[in-house]
Write a protein that holds these residues in place. Structure first.
Motif, PDB file in Angstrom:
ATOM      1  N   PRO A 164      43.054  28.983  31.834  1.00 37.22           N
ATOM      2  CA  PRO A 164      43.179  30.546  31.087  1.00 37.22           C
ATOM      3  C   PRO A 164      42.790  30.067  29.689  1.00 37.22           C
ATOM      4  CG  PRO A 164      45.366  29.527  31.526  1.00 37.22           C
ATOM      5  CD  PRO A 164      44.426  28.713  32.160  1.00 37.22           C
ATOM      6  N   TYR A 165      42.657  31.273  29.184  1.00 38.93           N
ATOM      7  CA  TYR A 165      42.417  31.633  27.627  1.00 38.93           C
ATOM      8  C   TYR A 165      41.317  30.762  27.118  1.00 38.93           C
ATOM      9  CZ  TYR A 165      47.061  33.620  27.981  1.00 38.93           C
ATOM     10  OH  TYR A 165      48.299  34.384  28.283  1.00 38.93           O
ATOM     11  N   PRO A 166      39.999  30.745  27.607  1.00 39.17           N
ATOM     12  CA  PRO A 166      38.880  30.030  27.197  1.00 39.17           C
ATOM     13  C   PRO A 166      38.422  30.390  25.663  1.00 39.17           C
ATOM     14  CG  PRO A 166      38.202  31.755  28.560  1.00 39.17           C
ATOM     15  CD  PRO A 166      39.539  31.565  28.767  1.00 39.17           C
ATOM     16  N   SER A 167      38.203  29.269  24.903  1.00 36.85           N
ATOM     17  CA  SER A 167      37.692  29.466  23.608  1.00 36.85           C
ATOM     18  C   SER A 167      36.226  29.777  23.535  1.00 36.85           C
ATOM     19  CB  SER A 167      38.146  28.437  22.611  1.00 36.85           C
ATOM     20  OG  SER A 167      37.219  27.408  23.002  1.00 36.85           O
ATOM     21  N   LEU A 168      35.610  30.540  22.481  1.00 38.26           N
ATOM     22  CA  LEU A 168      34.231  30.451  22.184  1.00 38.26           C
ATOM     23  C   LEU A 168      33.492  29.329  22.607  1.00 38.26           C
ATOM     24  CD1 LEU A 168      32.836  33.092  21.841  1.00 38.26           C
ATOM     25  CD2 LEU A 168      32.661  32.844  19.307  1.00 38.26           C
ATOM     26  N   LEU A 169      34.082  28.412  22.028  1.00 38.35           N
ATOM     27  CA  LEU A 169      33.350  26.952  22.330  1.00 38.35           C
ATOM     28  C   LEU A 169      33.314  26.502  23.825  1.00 38.35           C
ATOM     29  CD1 LEU A 169      34.768  24.746  19.271  1.00 38.35           C
ATOM     30  CD2 LEU A 169      32.305  25.533  19.768  1.00 38.35           C
ATOM     31  N   ARG A 182      28.039  36.753  33.432  1.00 42.43           N
ATOM     32  CA  ARG A 182      28.769  36.466  34.754  1.00 42.43           C
ATOM     33  C   ARG A 182      29.639  35.249  34.232  1.00 42.43           C
ATOM     34  NH1 ARG A 182      25.071  36.621  39.938  1.00 42.43           N
ATOM     35  NH2 ARG A 182      27.088  36.262  40.826  1.00 42.43           N
ATOM     36  N   VAL A 183      28.935  34.430  33.303  1.00 42.71           N
ATOM     37  CA  VAL A 183      30.064  33.046  33.034  1.00 42.71           C
ATOM     38  C   VAL A 183      31.363  33.481  32.515  1.00 42.71           C
ATOM     39  CG1 VAL A 183      29.647  31.039  31.905  1.00 42.71           C
ATOM     40  CG2 VAL A 183      27.766  31.630  33.146  1.00 42.71           C
ATOM     41  N   ILE A 184      31.030  34.268  31.724  1.00 38.83           N
ATOM     42  CA  ILE A 184      32.235  34.661  30.775  1.00 38.83           C
ATOM     43  C   ILE A 184      33.027  35.466  31.708  1.00 38.83           C
ATOM     44  CG2 ILE A 184      33.005  36.470  28.929  1.00 38.83           C
ATOM     45  CD1 ILE A 184      30.504  35.957  27.583  1.00 38.83           C
ATOM     46  N   ASP A 185      32.778  36.246  32.628  1.00 37.27           N
ATOM     47  CA  ASP A 185      33.682  36.727  33.533  1.00 37.27           C
ATOM     48  C   ASP A 185      34.215  35.680  34.412  1.00 37.27           C
ATOM     49  OD1 ASP A 185      34.400  39.305  35.223  1.00 37.27           O
ATOM     50  OD2 ASP A 185      33.716  38.124  36.781  1.00 37.27           O
ATOM     51  N   LYS A 186      33.591  34.733  34.870  1.00 34.62           N
ATOM     52  CA  LYS A 186      34.077  33.657  35.869  1.00 34.62           C
ATOM     53  C   LYS A 186      35.316  32.945  34.906  1.00 34.62           C
ATOM     54  CE  LYS A 186      32.841  30.006  38.934  1.00 34.62           C
ATOM     55  NZ  LYS A 186      31.552  29.275  39.488  1.00 34.62           N
ATOM     56  N   MET A 187      34.890  32.801  33.824  1.00 35.12           N
ATOM     57  CA  MET A 187      35.962  32.046  32.981  1.00 35.12           C
ATOM     58  C   MET A 187      37.190  32.702  32.695  1.00 35.12           C
ATOM     59  SD  MET A 187      33.921  30.047  30.552  1.00 35.12           S
ATOM     60  CE  MET A 187      35.206  28.664  29.802  1.00 35.12           C
ATOM     61  N   LEU A 188      37.155  34.107  32.445  1.00 32.61           N
ATOM     62  CA  LEU A 188      38.388  34.864  32.138  1.00 32.61           C
ATOM     63  C   LEU A 188      39.027  35.100  33.401  1.00 32.61           C
ATOM     64  CD1 LEU A 188      36.920  37.356  29.819  1.00 32.61           C
ATOM     65  CD2 LEU A 188      37.869  35.391  29.230  1.00 32.61           C
ATOM     66  N   GLY A 203      42.267  31.995  22.603  1.00 30.14           N
ATOM     67  CA  GLY A 203      41.447  32.196  23.524  1.00 30.14           C
ATOM     68  C   GLY A 203      41.233  33.546  23.950  1.00 30.14           C
ATOM     69  N   TYR A 204      40.306  33.774  24.836  1.00 26.20           N
ATOM     70  CA  TYR A 204      40.095  35.106  25.288  1.00 26.20           C
ATOM     71  C   TYR A 204      40.748  35.481  26.845  1.00 26.20           C
ATOM     72  CZ  TYR A 204      36.814  35.538  21.805  1.00 26.20           C
ATOM     73  OH  TYR A 204      36.119  35.634  20.486  1.00 26.20           O
ATOM     74  N   TYR A 205      41.130  36.630  27.300  1.00 25.47           N
ATOM     75  CA  TYR A 205      41.627  36.986  28.528  1.00 25.47           C
ATOM     76  C   TYR A 205      41.280  38.478  28.844  1.00 25.47           C
ATOM     77  CZ  TYR A 205      45.900  39.165  26.110  1.00 25.47           C
ATOM     78  OH  TYR A 205      46.586  39.900  25.708  1.00 25.47           O
TER      79      TYR A 205
END
Length: 326
Positions: free
Chosen positions: A24-29, A12-18, A73-75
């Motif tokens: 945009p484009y959050p890194s793994l860190l 859910r945290v990952i989903d919210k960040m994406l 980063g991811y998207y």
């Protein structure tokens, strides 16, 4: 794929960040820091990499997560995607219907939380599915629930009090003394025994944990006062180290040994009366059983109900309470 509560919290945290268009484009860190901030736990980068991989390849989520080499980063390749909007499959809908029918069959209509029924109805209505009318179906699971039993009308009020730790006051009726008394209780849990429901909580007047039958509770009200927490070990012992619901006063947890005849030994072997039960079978077919419990009114009643087919060996005081029927 089975998903643990901890993993789903990270998803859910990952989903919210994406989904955050402002960052945009959050890194793994970035994801690691967000998990620590929101969940108050440190997770390794390896764990989060595995989470992203599971979200991408899971039959449940099938998340369109892509790593952008330009922005490091991811998207989501599909910006409309979210794990909170995953459609139910036909199998999911069928399972929901079966679960609702199971609850209805196990408890009868009066014992099903109305909010639960309404929530399920909304879910099925969203998918244009018909809400199952269990009353018109042949019941496969039968219980000894009797319509009209007292106490269930207060179930939701007491459930909420237990869940949110609201002290409650209510009128409690004593069948023995045939009188009402006002009780102020700090609810701990609701317990079912032999198809009857009981409230377990800290009683202000008794200054200890007590059990109250729901059929004797009238007009419960939530109180705006500080909740009294009971000792965790005391609660565990009171609720688990017992057969039944009413412990005998001033009796501690103890080892109880009883002998069963050939006629009833198999019943006790097939349905242990407590998790601590141990057995030692004789060549004749009779059996010595030992349980470690706090003696209760219900335990004495159970032993007496078997008459000459059950003999309490120890403790002596309990043997004296039951041997008159041998």
């Amino acid at each position: 794929m089975d998903i643990s509560k901890s993993a789903y919290s990270r998803y859910r945290v990952i989903d919210k960040m994406l989904k955050n268009i402002y960052r945009p484009y959050p890194s793994l860190l970035d994801i690691q820091e967000a998990c620590q901030r929101n969940l108050d736990i440190d997770f390794s980068l390896h764990t989060l990499e595995k989470d992203i991989r599971n979200m991408k390849h899971s039959d449940v989520f099938d998340a369109p997560i892509v790593f952008c080499r330009k922005n490091l980063g991811y998207y989501y390749s599909n910006p409309k995607y979210s794990i909170n909007s995953i459609p139910l499959t036909e199998s999911d809908i069928s399972s929901i219907k079966e679960a609702l029918d199971l609850v209805e069959n196990l408890g009868g209509g009066n014992r099903v939380n109305e909010r639960f029924s309404h929530a399920i109805q909304k879910i099925l209505a969203t998918y244009k599915e018909e809400f199952p009318d269990s009353d018109t179906k042949r019941k496969i699971i039968l219980t000894d629930y009797v319509e009209g039993a007292k106490g269930y009308d207060n179930f939701n009020t007491l459930f909420i009090a237990c869940k949110n730790q609201y002290p409650v006051s209510f009128s409690h009726y004593s069948y023995t003394n045939r009188e009402f008394k006002v009780a102020i209780v700090h609810p701990i849990s609701l317990k079912e025994f032999e198809n009857r429901w009981y409230l377990v909580g800290y009683s202000e007047s008794d200054k200890s944990i007590r059990t109250f039958g729901l059929d004797r509770i009238y007009e419960p009200l939530h109180l705006k006062r500080k909740y009294v927490d009971s000792d965790e070990k005391e609660v565990e012992s009171y609720c688990n180290d017992i057969y039944g619901v009413y412990p005998i006063e001033n009796q501690p947890k103890q080892s109880i040994t009883f002998l069963t005849s050939i006629k009833i030994t198999n019943y006790f072997e097939a349905y242990p009366i407590h998790s601590s039960q141990k057995s030692e079978k004789n060549e004749s077919g009779s059996c010595f059983f030992t349980i470690d419990v706090v003696p209760s009114v219900e335990l004495i009643r159970l032993f007496r109900s078997y008459g000459k087919n059950l003999e309490v060996i120890n403790p002596q005081w309990l043997r004296e309470n039951t041997k008159t029927l041998l």
